[in-house]
Design an enzyme around this catalytic site. Structure first.
Site, PDB file in Angstrom:
ATOM      1  N   ASP A 175     112.447 -70.643 -10.452  1.00 32.14           N
ATOM      2  CA  ASP A 175     112.867 -69.681  -9.433  1.00 32.14           C
ATOM      3  C   ASP A 175     114.099 -68.935  -9.934  1.00 32.14           C
ATOM      4  O   ASP A 175     115.053 -69.557 -10.435  1.00 32.14           O
ATOM      5  CB  ASP A 175     113.181 -70.408  -8.123  1.00 32.14           C
ATOM      6  N   ASN A 183     118.376 -58.182  -5.313  1.00 37.36           N
ATOM      7  CA  ASN A 183     117.676 -57.028  -4.736  1.00 37.36           C
ATOM      8  C   ASN A 183     118.571 -56.239  -3.801  1.00 37.36           C
ATOM      9  O   ASN A 183     118.543 -54.998  -3.771  1.00 37.36           O
ATOM     10  CB  ASN A 183     116.430 -57.497  -3.981  1.00 37.36           C
ATOM     11  N   HIS A 188     115.217 -52.787  -5.144  1.00 40.68           N
ATOM     12  CA  HIS A 188     113.950 -53.463  -5.472  1.00 40.68           C
ATOM     13  C   HIS A 188     113.369 -53.008  -6.808  1.00 40.68           C
ATOM     14  O   HIS A 188     112.680 -53.775  -7.484  1.00 40.68           O
ATOM     15  CB  HIS A 188     112.939 -53.237  -4.343  1.00 40.68           C
ATOM     16  N   ASP A 192     112.239 -55.558  -9.624  1.00 39.31           N
ATOM     17  CA  ASP A 192     110.936 -55.612 -10.305  1.00 39.31           C
ATOM     18  C   ASP A 192     111.112 -55.671 -11.819  1.00 39.31           C
ATOM     19  O   ASP A 192     110.415 -56.439 -12.507  1.00 39.31           O
ATOM     20  CB  ASP A 192     110.102 -54.387  -9.929  1.00 39.31           C
ATOM     21  N   GLU A 218     109.897 -64.410  -6.439  1.00 37.75           N
ATOM     22  CA  GLU A 218     110.666 -64.640  -7.665  1.00 37.75           C
ATOM     23  C   GLU A 218     110.358 -65.994  -8.307  1.00 37.75           C
ATOM     24  O   GLU A 218     111.112 -66.484  -9.138  1.00 37.75           O
ATOM     25  CB  GLU A 218     112.160 -64.536  -7.359  1.00 37.75           C
TER      26      GLU A 218
END
Length: 300
Positions: A175, A183, A188, A192, A218
């Protein structure tokens, strides 16, 4: 490629000449058993077969070809001197696509081969599109890694093999630390790009036999066949280092950079289902998070 099967030498030569004049390479067989062996070896696009032959007759050859499960389609033309409705129906029910009555007219066979080319090309295109769709359905569009569907399929097979043969495997749930905050700070689109970079880093550390999957959000999952807990821990420590080496700035993380946490669980013979190993890996991940993140924890 066209396979012609006929026990009449004259008819076989006429058919071979017609096939080659139509621009196809041609294999010939003088009985059904030889035709079946050639079919298995060469997988021709078209089979032109006599009805009455030694060994497998034309109907048996049709049934044998149709019984094979494959994405490639074989077009079958049945040669027969019996042109009754019942005979034609029997041939089609056995798997033939078309029939030609004897004596063989080369022009008629040529027209059948034109139709065969269209049909086999269509089936080849459909098989290609099915393969593409199957791959897309099992691939995460953002990272290019395998997704949950592919994970379920692969993990079920691995777990069944491990139960049967007593082979080891480990799972590692990973994770990205403080990713929601990342974010919020950077947006975002940057998130990404970070996930893509992390996925690529994990893929470079993994062995060829390992599986790297985007588990969701994630989270990533590594499937490590024939790996011991100690070997898995060493591999995941390299994975965490690879993510740190990306040097992705994260002002919302105490380290100042994007980091990764991981939890490892190993298969044991008391794990009757792969989900049990998965839950232990997830619990180990939470333990790593609780201990301060940016570390590897192993299930007891």
């Amino acid at each position: 490629m066209v396979l012609v099967a006929d026990d009449d030498p004259g008819s076989l030569l006429v058919a071979q000449a017609a096939v080659e004049r139509s621009g196809h390479s041609c294999l010939t067989a003088s009985d059904g058993d030889e035709a079946w062996a050639l079919f298995l070896e060469h997988q021709p696009d078209v089979v032109v077969t006599d009805w009455m032959m030694p060994g497998l007759d034309g109907l048996a050859l049709c049934r044998a070809i149709r019984a094979r499960t494959t994405d490639l389609y074989t077009y079958i033309v049945l040669l027969t001197s019996q042109g009754s409705r019942d005979d034609v129906l029997a041939g089609l029910e056995a798997g033939a696509d078309d029939y030609v009555t004897k004596p063989l007219d080369p022009f008629v066979l040529h027209t059948r081969l034109l139709v065969a080319r269209r049909v086999t090309t269509l089936h080849a295109d459909l098989a290609h599109y099915r393969t593409m769709l199957s791959h897309q359905a099992r691939t995460d569009p953002l990272t290019g890694l395998s997704n949950r569907l592919k994970l379920t399929e692969d993990l079920q097979q691995l777990h069944a093999r491990s139960l049967r043969y007593g082979e080891d495997y480990c799972l590692a749930m990973c994770d990205v630390d403080n990713f929601k905050r990342y974010n919020d700070i950077y947006g975002h689109q940057a998130g990404d790009l970070a996930l893509q970079a992390v996925g690529a880093a994990l893929a470079t550390v993994a062995r060829a036999s390992d599986g790297v999957y985007r588990y969701g959000g994630e989270e990533f999952l590594l499937v490590l066949p024939r790996e011991t807990p100690q070997g898995a821990k060493e591999m995941l420590e390299r994975a965490l280092q690879a993510v740190q080496t990306l040097n992705i700035t994260h002002s919302g993380d105490p380290t100042g950079h994007l980091t990764l946490s991981a939890g490892i669980a190993a298969f044991a013979d008391y794990h009757d289902e792969a989900d049990n190993v998965l839950r232990e890996a997830d619990a180990a991940l939470y333990a790593a998070k609780a201990a301060g993140r940016n570390r590897v924890a192993a299930a007891p």
